[in-house]
Write an enzyme that holds these catalytic residues in place. Structure first.
Site, PDB file in Angstrom:
ATOM      1  N   GLU A 150     -11.174  -0.867  -3.942  1.00  0.00           N
ATOM      2  CA  GLU A 150     -10.485  -0.244  -2.816  1.00  0.00           C
ATOM      3  C   GLU A 150      -9.273   0.538  -3.311  1.00  0.00           C
ATOM      4  O   GLU A 150      -8.965   0.557  -4.503  1.00  0.00           O
ATOM      5  CB  GLU A 150     -10.057  -1.309  -1.794  1.00  0.00           C
TER       6      GLU A 150
ATOM      7  N   HIS B 170      -3.026  -1.165  -5.291  1.00  0.00           N
ATOM      8  CA  HIS B 170      -3.034  -0.174  -4.213  1.00  0.00           C
ATOM      9  C   HIS B 170      -1.986   0.904  -4.499  1.00  0.00           C
ATOM     10  O   HIS B 170      -1.002   1.068  -3.793  1.00  0.00           O
ATOM     11  CB  HIS B 170      -2.800  -0.785  -2.845  1.00  0.00           C
TER      12      HIS B 170
ATOM     13  N   ASP C 224       0.823  -1.206   0.000  1.00  0.00           N
ATOM     14  CA  ASP C 224       0.000   0.000   0.000  1.00  0.00           C
ATOM     15  C   ASP C 224       0.863   1.265   0.000  1.00  0.00           C
ATOM     16  O   ASP C 224       0.653   2.189   0.799  1.00  0.00           O
ATOM     17  CB  ASP C 224      -0.931   0.014   1.216  1.00  0.00           C
TER      18      ASP C 224
END
Length: 335
Positions: free
Chosen positions: A196, A260, A16
């Site tokens: 996401e 991500h 991330d």
């Protein structure tokens, strides 16, 4: 200025990843720490130097309560002369309603250098309903600060959708959330139904939001939404969803589950750079969440004739990477 060659991975074992290029000439880096118990920052003048840069833990999880477990996906932002870190935290590692129990939080620091000064907790960001929520980012456009994040709606199939809202201040939303996308296409629902990790890039008269989809193994990939820069960004109809992934696993380069992402720029500010994580193997022992070898990576973005970004394929590794699921120490890296 000639764009320097990027050596991947830029940081080992930091999923991330988020990179912010500040006016002081430094790249500031953060990402999920493999034990999910702290928020870290590094800085370096060159992307290639981030791996060897000193790492500073600027915040640790609480011993108990809603911020005591699974600290995920911090992002560092500069807003009105102060630093903010947005992150997700959970009270435990239990599964409820088929997801974890994360909520979104923010820290503030008024120091010029975010590695220095005091990080103060500004509390939880309330989107209006209490379900699994994470992966917040923020951006300013035409004088308005926006907040974009991932959250579960129990009335919609899946683990998380992408939402946008205007901000009253860096820790408060000014209006109701607007859903921009939900997992529905075949490549968004492999393993888990997931949208996401939103990231924002504004170029060529357009606002682009990339996001990640599916489970976090080999199926993880990036999708993209596009709106005109003068459109109402809080109107779902302003956004067009790309029907195919824009960045995905690439076996010839042994890169799996890229996603991500965030965006930064070259040292001269003239070239856009994609920051993302990926693994270089597919066989994962146990829960993929606890395999630490999602490494932070970077590569130059090119542009299509229609003004949309072209991400290409994940670049192959040209630096040493670990081949075991052990969390590295500095001694391991020096062997």
């Amino acid at each position: 200025m000639i764009m320097e060659t990027i050596n991947n991975p830029i940081v080992l074992q930091r999923a991330d990843p988020f990179v912010y290029k500040h006016s002081d000439g430094y790249y500031y880096f953060t990402g999920s720490y493999p034990s999910y118990d702290r928020i870290i920052l590094r800085r370096a003048k060159h992307l290639n130097d981030l791996q060897d840069a000193e790492e500073h833990a600027v915040w640790h999880k609480h011993s108990e309560g809603p911020q005591s477990d699974l600290i995920w996906a911090p992002e560092l932002h500069r807003i009105d002369g102060k630093w903010y870190i947005y992150y997700a935290a959970s009270p435990d590692d239990k599964i409820v309603d088929d997801t974890f129990n994360h909520r979104m939080y923010v820290l503030e620091n008024d120091s010029d250098n975010p590695i220095e000064g005091e990080w103060k907790e500004k509390g939880q960001i309330d989107p209006g309903w209490s379900t699994f929520a994470l992966d917040a980012t923020t951006f300013e456009h035409d004088g308005v600060q926006y907040y974009v994040w991932s959250q579960q709606d129990l009335d919609i199939t899946g683990h998380s959708n992408i939402y946008i809202a205007e901000m009253e201040n860096p820790w408060t939303l000014a209006g109701p959330p607007v859903m921009l996308t939900k997992p529905e296409l075949s490549w968004e629902i492999r393993g888990f139904w997931v949208n996401e990790g939103p990231a924002v890039l504004i170029r060529n008269g357009k606002v682009f939001i990339t996001y990640s989809a599916s489970a976090t193994g080999v199926d993880y990939c990036m999708g993209m939404l596009t709106a005109d820069e003068d459109a109402d960004l809080l109107n779902t109809e302003s956004w067009t969803k790309r029907q195919e992934p824009v960045f995905e696993s690439y076996t010839p380069n042994e890169q799996y589950g890229p996603g991500h992402n965030s965006f930064t720029v070259s040292e001269d500010g003239n070239t856009d750079i994609l920051i993302y994580h990926a693994r270089n193997y597919t066989k994962i022992e146990g829960d993929p969440l606890y395999d630490p070898n999602r490494h932070a990576r970077a590569q130059v973005i090119t542009w299509n004739e229609d003004g949309t970004p072209h991400f290409g394929v994940p670049a192959k590794d040209d630096r040493w990477t670990p081949d075991t699921p052990k969390i590295l120490t500095k001694e391991d890296e020096n062997e």
